[in-house]
Motif scaffolding. Structure first.
Motif, PDB file in Angstrom:
ATOM      1  N   THR A   3     -40.454  -8.761 -17.150  1.00  0.00           N
ATOM      2  CA  THR A   3     -41.156  -8.378 -15.718  1.00  0.00           C
ATOM      3  C   THR A   3     -40.543  -6.723 -16.094  1.00  0.00           C
ATOM      4  O   THR A   3     -40.530  -5.597 -15.119  1.00  0.00           O
ATOM      5  N   THR A   7     -41.852  -2.631 -16.029  1.00  0.00           N
ATOM      6  CA  THR A   7     -42.082  -1.674 -14.894  1.00  0.00           C
ATOM      7  C   THR A   7     -40.806  -0.612 -15.898  1.00  0.00           C
ATOM      8  O   THR A   7     -41.036   0.579 -15.418  1.00  0.00           O
ATOM      9  N   THR A  11     -42.066   3.063 -15.916  1.00  0.00           N
ATOM     10  CA  THR A  11     -42.080   3.995 -15.242  1.00  0.00           C
ATOM     11  C   THR A  11     -41.845   5.501 -16.128  1.00  0.00           C
ATOM     12  O   THR A  11     -42.111   6.685 -16.047  1.00  0.00           O
ATOM     13  N   PRO A  48     -43.216   6.778  -9.657  1.00  0.00           N
ATOM     14  CA  PRO A  48     -43.439   4.916  -9.224  1.00  0.00           C
ATOM     15  C   PRO A  48     -45.413   4.497  -8.674  1.00  0.00           C
ATOM     16  O   PRO A  48     -45.544   3.590  -8.809  1.00  0.00           O
ATOM     17  N   VAL A  49     -45.917   5.462  -7.962  1.00  0.00           N
ATOM     18  CA  VAL A  49     -47.141   5.220  -7.744  1.00  0.00           C
ATOM     19  C   VAL A  49     -48.160   4.931  -9.072  1.00  0.00           C
ATOM     20  O   VAL A  49     -48.838   3.939  -9.245  1.00  0.00           O
ATOM     21  N   ARG A  52     -47.530   2.189 -11.117  1.00  0.00           N
ATOM     22  CA  ARG A  52     -48.004   0.772  -9.977  1.00  0.00           C
ATOM     23  C   ARG A  52     -48.737   0.677 -10.533  1.00  0.00           C
ATOM     24  O   ARG A  52     -50.131   0.411 -10.584  1.00  0.00           O
ATOM     25  N   HIS A  53     -49.999   1.884 -10.649  1.00  0.00           N
ATOM     26  CA  HIS A  53     -51.505   2.187 -10.540  1.00  0.00           C
ATOM     27  C   HIS A  53     -51.551   2.805 -12.059  1.00  0.00           C
ATOM     28  O   HIS A  53     -52.528   4.162 -11.579  1.00  0.00           O
ATOM     29  N   GLU A 430     -42.876   1.263   1.155  1.00  0.00           N
ATOM     30  CA  GLU A 430     -43.927   0.348   0.269  1.00  0.00           C
ATOM     31  C   GLU A 430     -43.133   0.636  -1.127  1.00  0.00           C
ATOM     32  O   GLU A 430     -43.880   0.149  -1.883  1.00  0.00           O
ATOM     33  N   TYR A 431     -42.678   1.889  -1.770  1.00  0.00           N
ATOM     34  CA  TYR A 431     -42.345   3.038  -2.871  1.00  0.00           C
ATOM     35  C   TYR A 431     -41.047   2.462  -3.286  1.00  0.00           C
ATOM     36  O   TYR A 431     -40.358   3.608  -3.330  1.00  0.00           O
TER      37      TYR A 431
END
Ligand SMILES: NC(=O)C1=CN([C@@H]2O[C@H](COP(=O)(O)OP(=O)(O)OC[C@H]3O[C@@H](n4cnc5c(N)ncnc54)[C@H](OP(=O)(O)O)[C@@H]3O)[C@@H](O)[C@H]2O)C=CC1
Ligand SMILES: O=C(O)CCC(=O)C(=O)O
Length: 459
Positions: A3, A7, A11, A48-49, A52-53, A430-431
């Motif tokens: 993981t 990640t 990034t 980071p958004v 993640r998406h 959240e981020y």
């Protein structure tokens, strides 16, 4: 892949994506420095958004966001009092309509060119999304300088400006309002000319109108009051308030005047304000009646304040204002008025909070310095959204053919500012950037617009 490494690779790919989009922006329009700055600030917060998406990159959301849906540039000929024909350039950038009709002010200032209008229009997309109202982002203006012009010259210019602009705007397509150099007088002349050419009383086509013909109570006060409400939330989270705090506010226009009014109502001591010529320091507290008389009635220079208040000091040059020791600083004049040196001077002078009333008043190094120093920092997109929010409420009242009381509009403004604060705090947490409202507001605004764009397909 573990993981952790997946990640890290997401990034890296998001960073590369952001860099690619930013490089393309600077390659396409190399001279639009203010626009580059606004894009850079937002894109860096979005890494980071995007990691993640992946759907945003897959659907080229950034590439579409940085390109206006439509850019209009036009000639504005008019005749001055000496009978000479003058020509200015007009602009309207209809940036993004994913969540509603284009909405944003008009700026009349000699410094206006495409890079200024594009930075303002780009920021407006996210600001308007933060308000929670169904309004997209746009901005416009001209390099016309209203300073020193007679009323007749201002009317001649604004009528000519509207004679072209009218075909691009409408209450369901694009709704301009004021900004630097555009206040109630200019909006009035433009509304009159729109009505004359277009026919019908389409009240919702402009906001910031006079109260006698469809304007909203509290629109004049909204940006300044909203800024103070936002900073109040930020202070309250640290068990602080405005009572007895020394405050410096730059500018002495619409935003500054009503920020000062609300600050004084809340018990703050506002000791300085400015215009493009210089700043005044009044250790007893700025006399707002004098500032309103000078700026709202006489269109005079702030230097004249010391004639009425000889104990106050006037200093030429507007940037020195940041060397005045204060607890709270509110830059409310113009873009890039607060650089890293000014940020260092403010921190040395004991500042604990900075709230941006102007659009992009702090340079990127200044913002980074404030964040590194742990200064409470309220970014423009979130903190000055009260003006456009009440413009949205003006449109609602026009649509319903009714007028709310000052108290009702003010209460709605207060709630909107509270919600913007909360959603910015939540997004930052959240981020994994707790307390960073620059990142939080950029992310919260972006997510609304990006999801609306995805839902509407490739347009
Ligand atoms: N009006 C609104 O509802 C909103 C405005 N804003 C932003 O707030 C800021 C101020 O707007 P607003 O108050 O409406 O405009 P105004 O035209 O009413 O006032 C602008 C003020 O800023 C000063 N100023 C302008 N340029 C400079 C400069 N280069 N250096 C120093 N001072 C300068 C002006 O001084 P001078 O008269 O000498 O030029 C004046 O005091 C702008 O960044 C605008 O985009 C943001 C959200 C909404
Ligand atoms: O009231 C509006 O529509 C525009 C306000 C504005 O120009 C801004 O938020 O910068």
């Amino acid at each position: 892949m573990s993981t952790l490494s997946s990640t890290a690779s997401a990034t890296a790919s998001a960073e590369e994506y952001v860099q690619r989009v930013y490089s393309e922006v600077t390659r396409r329009d190399p001279l639009e420095q203010e626009f580059h700055q606004a894009v850079k600030e937002i894109l860096e917060c979005l890494v980071p958004v995007l990691a993640r998406h992946p759907q945003y990159q897959a659907n080229a959301v950034l590439e579409r966001l940085v390109e206006p849906e439509r850019t209009i540039s036009f000639r504005v000929p008019w005749t001055d009092d000496a009978g000479a024909v003058r020509v200015n350039r007009g602009y309207r950038v209809q940036f993004n309509s994913a969540i509603g009709p284009y909405k944003g002010g008009l700026r009349f200032h000699p410094s206006v060119y495409s890079g200024i209008i594009k930075f303002l229009g780009f920021e407006q997309i996210f600001k308007n999304a933060l308000t929670g109202l169904p309004i997209g982002g746009g901005k416009g203006g001209s390099d016309f300088d209203p300073k020193g012009k007679s009323d007749r010259e201002v009317m001649a210019f604004t009528q000519s400006f509207m004679t072209e602009l009218y075909r691009h705007i409408g209450q369901d397509t694009d709704i301009p309002a004021g900004d630097i150099g555009v206040g109630a007088r200019e909006i009035g002349y433009m509304f009159g000319q729109y009505k004359r050419i277009h026919g019908g009383h389409e009240a919702g086509v402009l906001t910031g109108k006079g109260l006698l013909y469809g304007g909203s109570l509290a629109r004049k006060e909204a940006t300044g009051y909203g800024l103070v409400y936002f900073v109040q939330e930020m202070l309250a989270a640290q068990c602080q308030n405005f009572e007895g705090q020394t405050v410096v506010v730059s500018g002495s226009g619409n935003v500054s005047i009503y920020a000062i009014e609300k600050l004084q109502q809340l018990g703050a001591l506002v000791v300085a304000c400015s215009d493009s010529g210089g700043y005044i320091y009044d250790p007893q507290g700025i006399n707002l009646d004098t500032v309103k008389r000078l700026k709202e009635q006489e269109r005079a220079r702030i230097s004249e304040y010391v004639t009425a208040h000889p104990h106050a000091e006037y200093t030429e040059g507007s940037t020195g204002i940041w060397t005045i020791p204060c607890r709270i600083a509110l830059p409310c004049a113009t873009q890039n008025e607060l650089d890293e040196d000014a940020a260092r001077a403010l921190v040395s002078g004991g500042v604990i909070a900075v709230g941006e009333g102007a659009n992009m008043p702090s340079t990127l190094p200044a913002i980074n310095y404030f964040l590194q120093q742990g200064i409470l920092f309220a970014p423009a997109k979130a903190a000055n959204a009260g003006g456009v929010a009440v413009s949205g409420l003006e449109m609602s009242q026009n649509g319903m053919r009714l007028s709310w009381s000052f108290e009702e509009v003010d209460e709605r403004l207060r709630m909107i500012m509270k919600n913007i604060y909360r959603s910015s705090v939540r997004a930052a947490e959240e981020y994994d950037m707790p307390g960073n409202l620059v990142a939080g507001s950029n992310i919260a605004g972006f997510l609304k617009v990006a999801d609306a764009m995805l839902a509407q397909g490739v347009v």
